[in-house]
Design an enzyme around this catalytic site. Structure first.
Site, PDB file in Angstrom:
ATOM      1  N   ARG A  97       0.826  -1.214   0.000  1.00 24.22           N
ATOM      2  CA  ARG A  97       0.000   0.000   0.000  1.00 24.22           C
ATOM      3  C   ARG A  97       0.860   1.263   0.000  1.00 24.22           C
ATOM      4  NH1 ARG A  97      -3.068   2.306  -0.699  1.00 24.22           N
ATOM      5  NH2 ARG A  97      -4.787   2.744   0.734  1.00 24.22           N
ATOM      6  N   SER A 146       3.407 -17.944  -1.555  1.00 24.21           N
ATOM      7  CA  SER A 146       2.484 -18.837  -0.875  1.00 24.21           C
ATOM      8  C   SER A 146       3.234 -20.101  -0.453  1.00 24.21           C
ATOM      9  CB  SER A 146       1.301 -19.158  -1.791  1.00 24.21           C
ATOM     10  OG  SER A 146       0.339 -19.959  -1.125  1.00 24.21           O
ATOM     11  N   TYR A 197       0.486 -20.636  10.477  1.00 22.79           N
ATOM     12  CA  TYR A 197       1.294 -20.564   9.267  1.00 22.79           C
ATOM     13  C   TYR A 197       0.468 -20.937   8.039  1.00 22.79           C
ATOM     14  CZ  TYR A 197       5.003 -21.381   5.870  1.00 22.79           C
ATOM     15  OH  TYR A 197       5.784 -21.335   4.746  1.00 22.79           O
ATOM     16  N   LYS A 244      -0.834 -18.332   4.874  1.00 21.69           N
ATOM     17  CA  LYS A 244      -0.571 -18.552   3.454  1.00 21.69           C
ATOM     18  C   LYS A 244      -1.882 -18.604   2.659  1.00 21.69           C
ATOM     19  CE  LYS A 244       3.873 -18.540   3.685  1.00 21.69           C
ATOM     20  NZ  LYS A 244       4.661 -17.463   3.054  1.00 21.69           N
TER      21      LYS A 244
END
Length: 411
Positions: free
Chosen positions: A202, A223, A246, A250
């Site tokens: 951003r 990913s 975790y 992802k």
């Protein structure tokens, strides 16, 4: 000959080790060459198989975004030495055209510190980049953490016995710490893996938009084969209570990247900044090694080689080979990548999934020869709603941090 105004300015988070360092090394190997092989559209998923334009560059600015300046500077020195070795190797080849020396002369590798678990440092990093460089061509969101604390050996043995390859590709036997929060008071894994990168995008969004060459700017989201909606609770979107933070982080990356890409493609006023999802496959990195001693680490690598021998295409093992999908997505002309036409999601069954896009996967054959493949990205109406809520949470938090710092919030 490429103009300096089109030379890439590439930001790589977590660039001092693991896959991040492998990405940097592979970028150098490719761009030092006059004809980078990773830029060629020669895989089955490409819509065409030949290029007519020049996709080489005579220069590069590579920004290593690292928490530790010392480790970043050590990596920078290694990368310069690595580049010099590549140039020396090419210089002695028959028909050498001098490109490597030209590229090396215009190669700049710099370290800027950032700690994704502290949003104030993300803002400072972005400010430094914006003031120093005319644009950013690529943002590679590679850095990641996991709160692994132990291995459930009984579950590990069970998964290995049932499906050896799956057990060393997407293991479910790592116990993860619950309740970790960052100095900013947010879920630690969530902030490091998801929100920190969202804020980084951003704050650099307008600077990415300045790279208006024919190749266009790109954000590469890292990913994992462990990405899964199974464990994701949208009411715990910061993943503080999750026992699988975790895997859920992802999955959130998959959601966000696809949604941001669709929004960018619908902006017809300018060349879109593409958001592309990459899976690096399986490589020995610090995330898993932190749990293992020397003997267990050796056993892990042996298990990886065995999985590859048994036919797994995802065990590339080295970070340099695992980097092929990210580097390919950085360099290949976007016109050669497949597209999926917008498909209406099923309102009558919010859990029914349809194909909405692709994830690009690092693969290899039994002998370790690397290549790039694809995996279908499947989404449901329920996933779309979860993503809308998650992006709304991210944007509201981003606005709150901007206001606290007295920063303008740009769209």
């Amino acid at each position: 000959m490429s103009s300096s105004s089109s030379w890439p300015v590439i930001v790589v988070t977590g660039a001092n080790s693991g896959v991040g360092l492998g990405i940097c090394q592979r970028l150098l190997v490719q761009l030092i060459s006059k004809s980078p092989t990773d830029a060629q559209p020669h895989y089955d998923f490409h819509v065409q198989k030949t290029t007519t334009g020049d996709i080489s560059f005579n220069g590069l600015t590579l920004i290593l975004a690292c928490r530790s300046r010392q480790r970043g500077e050590d990596a920078r020195d290694k990368l310069y030495q690595f580049a010099d070795e590549q140039v020396r190797h090419l210089e002695i080849l028959p028909g050498y055209d001098g490109h490597a020396e030209t590229f090396r002369k215009h190669l700049t590798i710099v370290v800027h510190t950032v700690d994704l678990s502290r949003i104030q440092t993300v803002f400072r990093f972005a400010d430094e980049v914006i003031k120093t460089y005319p644009y950013v061509s690529h943002l590679i969101c590679n850095a990641g953490v996991a709160s692994f604390v132990s291995i459930n050996w009984l579950l590990a043995i069970k998964q290995l016995a049932m499906d050896w390859v799956e057990a060393v590709t997407a293991p479910i036997y790592y116990a993860q710490e619950v309740g970790q929060v960052s100095q900013d008071g947010l879920g630690w894994v969530w902030q490091c893996n998801v929100f920190g990168h969202y804020v980084l995008f951003r704050t650099l969004k307008s600077h990415l938009a300045k790279y208006q060459t024919s190749t266009g700017a790109r954000v590469i989201w890292m990913s994992s084969h462990e990405s899964s909606p199974i464990y994701y609770d949208p009411t715990d979107w910061q993943l503080v209570k999750s026992t699988h933070s975790y895997e859920s982080s992802k999955f959130q990356i998959d959601l966000i990247a696809h949604q941001l890409d669709q929004a960018s493609l619908q902006d017809s006023d300018r060349l879109p900044t593409r958001h592309l999802i990459v899976l690096p496959g399986v490589a020995g990195t610090n995330i898993a090694n932190a749990l293992l001693g020397t003997f267990s680490s050796m056993c892990m690598f042996l298990a990886f080689y065995l999985a590859r021998f048994l036919g797994s295409p995802y065990h590339l093992i080295t970070a340099f080979k695992a980097a092929i999908s990210a580097v390919h997505l950085c360099l290949v002309p976007l016109a050669f990548l497949p597209t999926v036409s917008l498909t209406e999601l099923d309102d009558s069954d919010p859990t029914a999934t349809v194909e909405v896009g692709f994830r690009y996967v690092s693969e290899c054959d039994r002998w370790g020869k690397e290549r790039v493949g694809t995996m279908k990205l499947m989404r449901s109406k329920e996933h779309k709603n979860q993503c809308d809520d998650l992006l709304d949470h991210c944007e509201r938090l981003f606005t709150t941090f901007c206001e606290a710092e007295g920063r303008p919030v740009h769209s």
